[in-house]
Design a protein around this motif. Structure first.
Motif, PDB file in Angstrom:
ATOM      1  N   THR A 465       0.838  -1.202   0.000  1.00  0.00           N
ATOM      2  CA  THR A 465       0.000   0.000   0.000  1.00  0.00           C
ATOM      3  C   THR A 465       0.872   1.251   0.000  1.00  0.00           C
ATOM      4  O   THR A 465       0.610   2.214  -0.727  1.00  0.00           O
ATOM      5  CB  THR A 465      -0.925   0.003   1.223  1.00  0.00           C
ATOM      6  N   SER A 466       1.939   1.253   0.808  1.00  0.00           N
ATOM      7  CA  SER A 466       2.867   2.385   0.823  1.00  0.00           C
ATOM      8  C   SER A 466       3.586   2.522  -0.513  1.00  0.00           C
ATOM      9  O   SER A 466       3.832   3.640  -0.992  1.00  0.00           O
ATOM     10  CB  SER A 466       3.890   2.204   1.950  1.00  0.00           C
ATOM     11  N   LEU A 467       3.920   1.378  -1.114  1.00  0.00           N
ATOM     12  CA  LEU A 467       4.572   1.401  -2.423  1.00  0.00           C
ATOM     13  C   LEU A 467       3.645   2.027  -3.468  1.00  0.00           C
ATOM     14  O   LEU A 467       4.077   2.841  -4.294  1.00  0.00           O
ATOM     15  CB  LEU A 467       4.950  -0.023  -2.820  1.00  0.00           C
ATOM     16  N   ARG A 468       2.367   1.650  -3.401  1.00  0.00           N
ATOM     17  CA  ARG A 468       1.383   2.251  -4.319  1.00  0.00           C
ATOM     18  C   ARG A 468       1.269   3.755  -4.088  1.00  0.00           C
ATOM     19  O   ARG A 468       1.277   4.546  -5.036  1.00  0.00           O
ATOM     20  CB  ARG A 468       0.021   1.590  -4.089  1.00  0.00           C
ATOM     21  N   ASP A 469       1.161   4.160  -2.821  1.00  0.00           N
ATOM     22  CA  ASP A 469       1.027   5.587  -2.505  1.00  0.00           C
ATOM     23  C   ASP A 469       2.246   6.372  -2.994  1.00  0.00           C
ATOM     24  O   ASP A 469       2.111   7.510  -3.470  1.00  0.00           O
ATOM     25  CB  ASP A 469       0.850   5.781  -0.991  1.00  0.00           C
ATOM     26  N   PHE A 470       3.438   5.768  -2.881  1.00  0.00           N
ATOM     27  CA  PHE A 470       4.638   6.471  -3.329  1.00  0.00           C
ATOM     28  C   PHE A 470       4.600   6.705  -4.827  1.00  0.00           C
ATOM     29  O   PHE A 470       4.847   7.827  -5.295  1.00  0.00           O
ATOM     30  CB  PHE A 470       5.896   5.671  -2.963  1.00  0.00           C
ATOM     31  N   TRP A 471       4.316   5.664  -5.597  1.00  0.00           N
ATOM     32  CA  TRP A 471       4.373   5.818  -7.047  1.00  0.00           C
ATOM     33  C   TRP A 471       3.238   6.692  -7.565  1.00  0.00           C
ATOM     34  O   TRP A 471       3.421   7.435  -8.534  1.00  0.00           O
ATOM     35  CB  TRP A 471       4.352   4.448  -7.717  1.00  0.00           C
TER      36      TRP A 471
END
Length: 497
Positions: A465-471
């Motif tokens: 989820t954090s990876l998605r938010d970053f990109w």
């Protein structure tokens, strides 16, 4: 023997081809993408990107149409032919009326080169024309055909104290065109944002499917262990039933994860224009680009590059244009001037021999004497609108700047959170692996193992989820500034007009 050997080799070759074909077909239907490859696929082929390209092309031709208004226009006009036959009522010298048959033909042809004077709003033109008249019922001795023509004439039409649409269009239309070009870049970045969202919906569904598969395998193995322990009296019946229930729940979670994966694949394939039967294999974009973003620099880039920033200037000019138009409608004065030569003759070549001078100057007026406050109301409305636009733009600039500030701070926070969730995911995974090994040796209870599994799963999901938010924040930052911070370059460079 040779024939049998040939048949054997042929059969073996066909067997190899057919055995390899399904795997080849599966490879074709299971393309592998990184995030940036899929983003590029969407920018090239998705319907949303194609619509953005169409809008960009339309704005280009609209701008070309505007530019053509300031170029010379060569026009050919004419009536070929105008035949007329009728009985006309003719008043005689003594006042009586006589009905005479008329059978005539009139043809005219003109050629004019017209040029707009952008600075004044007038037009200047150079013209030539020829007219032929045929009277089919002419009396004997009278000419049947006559010619007249204007070998050359120069004309000027100049409004005075009027609203100059050419002057204001020259200020506004280039800004509209530049807005459209920058809006296209922003739209493409918005495509990137949306496909990134779809990418992670599919990737997270893929991860959930892998988690569900792993959990189902582990739970089934645990159930097998507990059944053996139950047989020797170590595990009570209620704990065995609890593990069996966990197996059933894991099977249900596996089915739900598979359905979620298929739904995410359908949404992804529909958006980027792939075959619906394609099963994507997505590579997790865990290599995070390392770059710094300064808030003040981001705000400066946004005001330099965004279409909205150009729109602020355009709206101010449009308000000033509306005020100038209101002023120009108070009264109308039109200057018309023409100078040239004309002639008439019985033969076409003769109209160009010794032509006569033709000149015309006129000044037309239209001044309201009593309009019951119409002009004052029009002017007041235009000035009030100008004030409204300036006050609205002042607030919009503050909101615009605040949005950039918030998004940059949010990006920096997400980047920091991503590092934390990455470490948490690794720690939770190692803890579960240790707990599983200790459970298998009988040193950890099933409850503690379940707690470790739940923490492993929740931390893995939190990481993705954090990876998605970053990109998504990464591409949103590009969209907000039209700047690639990773490669330190502009996403749009204005073309020289």
């Amino acid at each position: 023997m040779k024939i049998r050997r040939f048949q054997f080799l042929t059969s073996l070759s066909l067997l190899l081809i057919f055995s390899l074909f399904p795997s080849f077909s599966r490879a074709q239907n299971n393309p592998t993408f990184t995030l940036k490859e899929l983003v590029q696929q969407a920018r090239d082929n998705s319907p949303a990107a194609l619509r953005a390209k169409n809008r960009k092309e339309n704005s280009f031709w609209q701008y070309r149409l505007f530019r053509s208004n300031y170029n010379p226009q060569l026009r050919l006009t004419g009536t070929i032919p105008q035949y007329y036959q009728s009985y006309n009522q003719i008043t005689q010298p003594d006042g009586s009326i006589e009905f005479l048959e008329v059978k005539q033909n009139l043809m005219d042809l003109g050629l004019g080169l017209e040029q707009v004077i952008g600075a004044t709003g007038g037009t200047v033109s150079v013209n030539t024309s020829t007219t032929r008249f045929d009277n089919f019922l002419s009396y004997p001795g009278e000419p049947k055909t006559q010619y007249s023509g204007v070998p050359v004439s120069v004309a000027l039409q100049q409004p005075i104290f009027a609203y100059n649409v050419y002057k204001w269009d020259k200020k506004i239309e280039p800004l509209i065109f530049e807005e459209s070009q920058r809006a296209y870049v922003k739209e493409m970045e918005e495509v990137s944002i949306y496909v990134t969202q779809l990418y992670f919906e599919y990737l997270i569904a893929q991860v959930n499917s892998e988690i569900a598969t792993s959990n189902l395998n582990n739970t089934e193995n645990i159930f097998t262990i507990e059944k053996k322990r139950n047989e020797i009296g170590v595990t009570p019946e209620d704990e065995l039933l609890q593990v069996e229930l966990q197996v059933l729940n894991a099977q249900q979670e596996m089915a739900e994860a598979q359905l979620e994966l298929e739904s995410a694949a359908f949404s992804m394939n529909s958006f980027i224009g792939l075959n619906q039967s394609s099963k994507l294999n997505l590579i997790s974009p865990e290599n995070i680009p390392d770059f710094e973003v300064d808030v003040d620099r981001a705000i400066e880039l946004a005001f330099q590059n965004r279409a909205e920033a150009i729109g602020f200037d355009r709206q101010k000019i449009e308000a000033a244009s509306a005020l100038a138009q209101a002023k120009g409608q108070r009264f109308q004065v039109m200057l018309n001037a023409r100078y040239g030569y004309n002639n008439a003759a019985l033969n076409f070549p003769d109209i160009y021999q010794n032509p006569n001078t033709q000149s015309l100057v006129s000044l037309g007026l239209s001044v309201p004497i009593l309009d019951w406050g119409r002009n004052k109301a029009r002017m007041s409305m235009a000035m009030a609108n100008q004030d409204l636009v300036e006050n609205t733009l002042a607030q919009e600039k503050i909101t615009f700047e605040q949005e950039i500030f918030t998004k940059v701070k949010n990006f920096l926070m997400i980047k920091e959170r991503l590092n934390v969730t990455k470490v948490s995911d690794d720690v939770a995974q190692r803890r579960y692996d240790i707990a599983l090994r200790r459970y298998q040796t009988g040193n950890v209870t099933i409850s503690n193992l379940n707690i470790a599994q739940n923490e492993k799963d929740s931390n893995k999901r939190a990481f993705y989820t954090s990876l998605r938010d970053f990109w998504m924040a990464y591409y949103e930052l590009r969209s907000l500034t039209l700047y690639d911070f990773e490669n330190d370059q502009l996403l749009y460079v204005p073309e020289k007009q």
